[in-house]
Design a protein around this motif. Structure first.
Motif, PDB file in Angstrom:
ATOM      1  N   ALA A 201       0.824  -1.203   0.000  1.00 46.58           N
ATOM      2  CA  ALA A 201       0.000   0.000   0.000  1.00 46.58           C
ATOM      3  C   ALA A 201       0.860   1.255   0.000  1.00 46.58           C
ATOM      4  CB  ALA A 201      -0.936  -0.002   1.210  1.00 46.58           C
ATOM      5  N   ALA A 202       1.954   1.235   0.773  1.00 41.76           N
ATOM      6  CA  ALA A 202       2.850   2.389   0.790  1.00 41.76           C
ATOM      7  C   ALA A 202       3.468   2.619  -0.583  1.00 41.76           C
ATOM      8  CB  ALA A 202       3.940   2.183   1.837  1.00 41.76           C
ATOM      9  N   ALA A 203       3.874   1.539  -1.239  1.00 41.46           N
ATOM     10  CA  ALA A 203       4.438   1.677  -2.581  1.00 41.46           C
ATOM     11  C   ALA A 203       3.399   2.211  -3.555  1.00 41.46           C
ATOM     12  CB  ALA A 203       4.989   0.331  -3.050  1.00 41.46           C
ATOM     13  N   HIS A 204       2.175   1.734  -3.430  1.00 37.34           N
ATOM     14  CA  HIS A 204       1.103   2.171  -4.324  1.00 37.34           C
ATOM     15  C   HIS A 204       0.825   3.664  -4.170  1.00 37.34           C
ATOM     16  CE1 HIS A 204      -2.710   2.611  -6.277  1.00 37.34           C
ATOM     17  NE2 HIS A 204      -3.383   2.716  -5.139  1.00 37.34           N
ATOM     18  N   HIS A 205       0.693   4.120  -2.940  1.00 36.61           N
ATOM     19  CA  HIS A 205       0.286   5.505  -2.710  1.00 36.61           C
ATOM     20  C   HIS A 205       1.441   6.498  -2.774  1.00 36.61           C
ATOM     21  CE1 HIS A 205      -3.849   4.562  -1.604  1.00 36.61           C
ATOM     22  NE2 HIS A 205      -3.404   3.592  -0.821  1.00 36.61           N
ATOM     23  N   LEU A 206       2.648   6.072  -2.474  1.00 34.44           N
ATOM     24  CA  LEU A 206       3.726   7.034  -2.211  1.00 34.44           C
ATOM     25  C   LEU A 206       4.906   6.983  -3.177  1.00 34.44           C
ATOM     26  CD1 LEU A 206       3.774   6.647   1.678  1.00 34.44           C
ATOM     27  CD2 LEU A 206       2.733   8.498   0.350  1.00 34.44           C
ATOM     28  N   ALA A 214       6.071  15.344  -3.214  1.00 38.96           N
ATOM     29  CA  ALA A 214       5.305  15.942  -2.118  1.00 38.96           C
ATOM     30  C   ALA A 214       5.796  15.495  -0.752  1.00 38.96           C
ATOM     31  CB  ALA A 214       3.827  15.608  -2.276  1.00 38.96           C
ATOM     32  N   THR A 215       6.328  14.276  -0.660  1.00 39.25           N
ATOM     33  CA  THR A 215       6.705  13.720   0.648  1.00 39.25           C
ATOM     34  C   THR A 215       8.205  13.773   0.908  1.00 39.25           C
ATOM     35  OG1 THR A 215       6.832  11.478  -0.290  1.00 39.25           O
ATOM     36  CG2 THR A 215       4.721  12.175   0.658  1.00 39.25           C
ATOM     37  N   ALA A 216       8.968  14.399   0.028  1.00 40.50           N
ATOM     38  CA  ALA A 216      10.413  14.497   0.238  1.00 40.50           C
ATOM     39  C   ALA A 216      10.691  15.176   1.578  1.00 40.50           C
ATOM     40  CB  ALA A 216      11.051  15.286  -0.898  1.00 40.50           C
ATOM     41  N   GLY A 217      11.512  14.536   2.382  1.00 39.42           N
ATOM     42  CA  GLY A 217      11.875  15.101   3.674  1.00 39.42           C
ATOM     43  C   GLY A 217      10.921  14.781   4.801  1.00 39.42           C
ATOM     44  N   ILE A 218       9.800  14.145   4.519  1.00 41.76           N
ATOM     45  CA  ILE A 218       8.841  13.791   5.570  1.00 41.76           C
ATOM     46  C   ILE A 218       9.206  12.435   6.149  1.00 41.76           C
ATOM     47  CG2 ILE A 218       6.414  13.285   6.065  1.00 41.76           C
ATOM     48  CD1 ILE A 218       5.640  15.252   3.934  1.00 41.76           C
ATOM     49  N   ASP A 219       9.097  12.320   7.451  1.00 36.74           N
ATOM     50  CA  ASP A 219       9.459  11.078   8.141  1.00 36.74           C
ATOM     51  C   ASP A 219       8.668   9.892   7.597  1.00 36.74           C
ATOM     52  OD1 ASP A 219      10.704   9.669  10.578  1.00 36.74           O
ATOM     53  OD2 ASP A 219       8.561   9.292  10.832  1.00 36.74           O
ATOM     54  N   GLY A 220       9.388   8.808   7.293  1.00 36.49           N
ATOM     55  CA  GLY A 220       8.734   7.623   6.748  1.00 36.49           C
ATOM     56  C   GLY A 220       7.732   7.009   7.702  1.00 36.49           C
ATOM     57  N   GLY A 221       7.986   7.109   9.006  1.00 36.74           N
ATOM     58  CA  GLY A 221       7.040   6.566   9.976  1.00 36.74           C
ATOM     59  C   GLY A 221       5.703   7.274   9.930  1.00 36.74           C
ATOM     60  N   ASP A 222       5.717   8.599   9.759  1.00 40.23           N
ATOM     61  CA  ASP A 222       4.462   9.339   9.638  1.00 40.23           C
ATOM     62  C   ASP A 222       3.712   8.938   8.371  1.00 40.23           C
ATOM     63  OD1 ASP A 222       4.885  10.716  11.989  1.00 40.23           O
ATOM     64  OD2 ASP A 222       5.762  12.468  11.012  1.00 40.23           O
ATOM     65  N   LEU A 223       4.458   8.704   7.298  1.00 35.05           N
ATOM     66  CA  LEU A 223       3.828   8.288   6.050  1.00 35.05           C
ATOM     67  C   LEU A 223       3.167   6.918   6.197  1.00 35.05           C
ATOM     68  CD1 LEU A 223       6.593   9.398   3.517  1.00 35.05           C
ATOM     69  CD2 LEU A 223       4.421  10.555   3.973  1.00 35.05           C
ATOM     70  N   LEU A 224       3.886   5.978   6.820  1.00 34.64           N
ATOM     71  CA  LEU A 224       3.330   4.636   6.988  1.00 34.64           C
ATOM     72  C   LEU A 224       2.105   4.650   7.900  1.00 34.64           C
ATOM     73  CD1 LEU A 224       6.503   2.375   7.316  1.00 34.64           C
ATOM     74  CD2 LEU A 224       5.006   2.650   5.328  1.00 34.64           C
ATOM     75  N   ALA A 225       2.117   5.505   8.930  1.00 35.43           N
ATOM     76  CA  ALA A 225       0.965   5.578   9.830  1.00 35.43           C
ATOM     77  C   ALA A 225      -0.276   6.032   9.080  1.00 35.43           C
ATOM     78  CB  ALA A 225       1.265   6.536  10.983  1.00 35.43           C
ATOM     79  N   PRO A 280       0.123  13.081   6.630  1.00 31.89           N
ATOM     80  CA  PRO A 280       1.065  12.445   7.565  1.00 31.89           C
ATOM     81  C   PRO A 280       1.360  13.342   8.760  1.00 31.89           C
ATOM     82  CG  PRO A 280       2.188  13.231   5.586  1.00 31.89           C
ATOM     83  CD  PRO A 280       0.721  13.361   5.320  1.00 31.89           C
ATOM     84  N   GLY A 281       1.553  12.708   9.912  1.00 29.28           N
ATOM     85  CA  GLY A 281       1.851  13.450  11.127  1.00 29.28           C
ATOM     86  C   GLY A 281       0.635  14.071  11.772  1.00 29.28           C
ATOM     87  N   ARG A 282      -0.574  13.641  11.358  1.00 28.37           N
ATOM     88  CA  ARG A 282      -1.787  14.246  11.932  1.00 28.37           C
ATOM     89  C   ARG A 282      -1.871  13.934  13.425  1.00 28.37           C
ATOM     90  NH1 ARG A 282      -6.883  13.575   9.913  1.00 28.37           N
ATOM     91  NH2 ARG A 282      -6.257  13.290   7.743  1.00 28.37           N
ATOM     92  N   PRO A 283      -2.312  14.884  14.229  1.00 31.90           N
ATOM     93  CA  PRO A 283      -2.430  14.649  15.669  1.00 31.90           C
ATOM     94  C   PRO A 283      -3.691  13.860  15.996  1.00 31.90           C
ATOM     95  CG  PRO A 283      -3.186  16.851  15.139  1.00 31.90           C
ATOM     96  CD  PRO A 283      -2.688  16.247  13.839  1.00 31.90           C
ATOM     97  N   ASP A 300       3.523  -4.709  16.798  1.00 34.24           N
ATOM     98  CA  ASP A 300       3.296  -3.532  15.955  1.00 34.24           C
ATOM     99  C   ASP A 300       4.593  -2.764  15.689  1.00 34.24           C
ATOM    100  OD1 ASP A 300       3.399  -2.839  18.632  1.00 34.24           O
ATOM    101  OD2 ASP A 300       1.759  -1.388  18.551  1.00 34.24           O
ATOM    102  N   ARG A 301       5.421  -2.569  16.720  1.00 34.78           N
ATOM    103  CA  ARG A 301       6.681  -1.835  16.510  1.00 34.78           C
ATOM    104  C   ARG A 301       7.595  -2.587  15.562  1.00 34.78           C
ATOM    105  NH1 ARG A 301      10.358  -0.857  20.400  1.00 34.78           N
ATOM    106  NH2 ARG A 301       9.761  -2.744  21.512  1.00 34.78           N
ATOM    107  N   HIS A 302       7.618  -3.896  15.682  1.00 30.60           N
ATOM    108  CA  HIS A 302       8.495  -4.710  14.837  1.00 30.60           C
ATOM    109  C   HIS A 302       8.021  -4.684  13.388  1.00 30.60           C
ATOM    110  CE1 HIS A 302       8.773  -6.094  18.993  1.00 30.60           C
ATOM    111  NE2 HIS A 302      10.031  -6.417  18.735  1.00 30.60           N
ATOM    112  N   ALA A 303       6.698  -4.774  13.193  1.00 26.60           N
ATOM    113  CA  ALA A 303       6.168  -4.726  11.832  1.00 26.60           C
ATOM    114  C   ALA A 303       6.455  -3.382  11.176  1.00 26.60           C
ATOM    115  CB  ALA A 303       4.658  -4.987  11.860  1.00 26.60           C
ATOM    116  N   LEU A 304       6.276  -2.297  11.934  1.00 25.84           N
ATOM    117  CA  LEU A 304       6.549  -0.972  11.383  1.00 25.84           C
ATOM    118  C   LEU A 304       8.036  -0.783  11.100  1.00 25.84           C
ATOM    119  CD1 LEU A 304       4.124   1.193  13.533  1.00 25.84           C
ATOM    120  CD2 LEU A 304       3.991   0.784  11.076  1.00 25.84           C
ATOM    121  N   SER A 305       8.896  -1.386  11.909  1.00 28.12           N
ATOM    122  CA  SER A 305      10.333  -1.291  11.658  1.00 28.12           C
ATOM    123  C   SER A 305      10.712  -2.034  10.384  1.00 28.12           C
ATOM    124  CB  SER A 305      11.119  -1.853  12.848  1.00 28.12           C
ATOM    125  OG  SER A 305      10.949  -1.033  13.987  1.00 28.12           O
ATOM    126  N   LEU A 306      10.172  -3.234  10.204  1.00 30.62           N
ATOM    127  CA  LEU A 306      10.449  -3.995   8.987  1.00 30.62           C
ATOM    128  C   LEU A 306       9.945  -3.246   7.757  1.00 30.62           C
ATOM    129  CD1 LEU A 306       9.460  -7.514  10.339  1.00 30.62           C
ATOM    130  CD2 LEU A 306      11.751  -6.875   9.550  1.00 30.62           C
TER     131      LEU A 306
END
Length: 344
Positions: A201-206, A214-225, A280-283, A300-306
């Motif tokens: 899904a991340a590859a599809h959308h981003l 548009a997402t250059a410089g934005i944290d990858g974790g915020d994008l994945l969330a 991304p990064g929404r509160p 969850d942390r391990h999946a997001l890290s992978l």
């Protein structure tokens, strides 16, 4: 960064948010964020029972892992997985996933299928190796076979193949009591489609040219969330009531099946401002894709890290092609069958 983030339409079949609705078969569909969270944390709702089977079979595995365990067995079995995951460093998982992703791209030509070459094999290979399975590559292949038949109601041919794959995984697992080995395998099976679906899904959308700019410089974790929220790989989960209970203004009798729709709840306008917008990064509230309460995903942390390690490399070196995108036919999962990218 852009001030005009795109609107992401819901996937086909995603219901609108509203009060719980009854189905002709006597079940209920729960769609609002607060209602889904309430069900996940209410002991009056339990996971549906699964049939047991002979040791070493898929039915035995399902009946032994914490995910499908009855409440009086769940805590002990969950602790096995939690303990195993506690010994793994998420940062190290991220680095190894990135390394294997880069190595695959180095060997690829100018095009690669993210799903078959990366999203499915890499997370399983890394996790199986860190959990002590003797041959991580063979283990990953066997896990994929088990995952395809993991939920009840699949084709008998898949069940026979899955029985053989469970036996292979037990042979590859480190020496331990059967319950321990079953729950280590369960961690791998739970990671299989969910992590692959997130990466896809991340590859599809981003990875489109516009999204990469548009997402250059934005944290990858915020994008994945935000991908997890708007296009979750796990769209729903099931529960059943053990007693009469009231949810979202509706009275559910004892024994009522309930389908909890993460895909709808993650777009609830009462929980998320401008819920269809990719921001991304929404509160505020986080997506419910990993569940909540005592049965929330322990990895969850391990999946997001992978996924994060893989995505970091993909966004640096790859771009989506115009090849059509299709998804596996599954009632509660959303996993692309293939997704082609060009390699820079």
């Amino acid at each position: 960064m852009t001030d005009a983030w795109p609107v992401v339409p819901p996937a086909a079949g995603t219901p609108a948010c509203g009060p719980p609705t009854s189905a002709p078969d006597g079940g209920w569909q729960v769609t609002r964020y607060a209602d889904v969270r309430a069900v996940l944390t209410d002991p009056a709702f339990v996971v549906p029972a699964v049939d047991a089977g002979p040791p070493g079979t898929l039915a035995w595995l399902r009946a032994t892992v914490s995910r499908f365990s009855a409440p009086h067995l769940h805590a002990e079995r969950r602790a096995i997985g939690v303990s195993a995951l506690a010994a793994l460093d998420p940062d190290e998982l991220r680095r190894e996933a990135a390394r294997l992703t880069a190595a695959t791209l180095d060997r690829a030509g100018d095009r690669v299928d993210v799903m078959t070459e990366l999203a499915r094999p890499v997370p399983l290979r890394v996790l199986a190796g860190r959990l002590g399975l003797a041959d991580p590559v063979a283990a990953g292949t066997a896990v994929a076979v088990v995952a395809a038949a993991y939920h009840p109601g699949v084709d008998p041919t898949l069940l026979r193949r899955a029985d053989a794959a469970v036996a292979a995984l037990l042979a590859l697992s480190p020496p331990a009591p059967p319950q321990v080995r079953a729950n280590l395998i369960g961690l791998l099976v739970q990671a299989c489609d969910a992590t692959a679906g997130l990466v896809g899904a991340a590859a599809h959308h981003l990875l489109t040219p516009a999204a990469l700019r548009a997402t250059a410089g934005i944290d990858g974790g915020d994008l994945l969330a935000e991908v997890l929220r708007l296009d979750p790989p796990v769209r729903a989960t099931r529960r059943v009531t053990t007693a009469a209970v009231r949810v979202g203004g509706q009275d559910l009798p004892a024994g009522s099946p309930a389908l909890l729709r993460f895909d709808a709840a993650n777009r609830d306008p009462l929980a998320f401002a401008e819920p269809t917008v990719f921001r991304p990064g929404r509160p505020g509230a986080g997506p419910l894709t990993f569940g909540a309460g005592e049965r929330g995903c322990p990895g969850d942390r391990h999946a997001l890290s992978l996924a994060g390690g893989m995505f970091d490399v993909l966004r640096e070196r790859c771009q989506r092609t115009r090849a059509a995108l299709r998804h596996e036919p599954h009632p509660t999962l959303r996993v692309p069958t293939s997704l082609e990218v060009s390699v820079r």
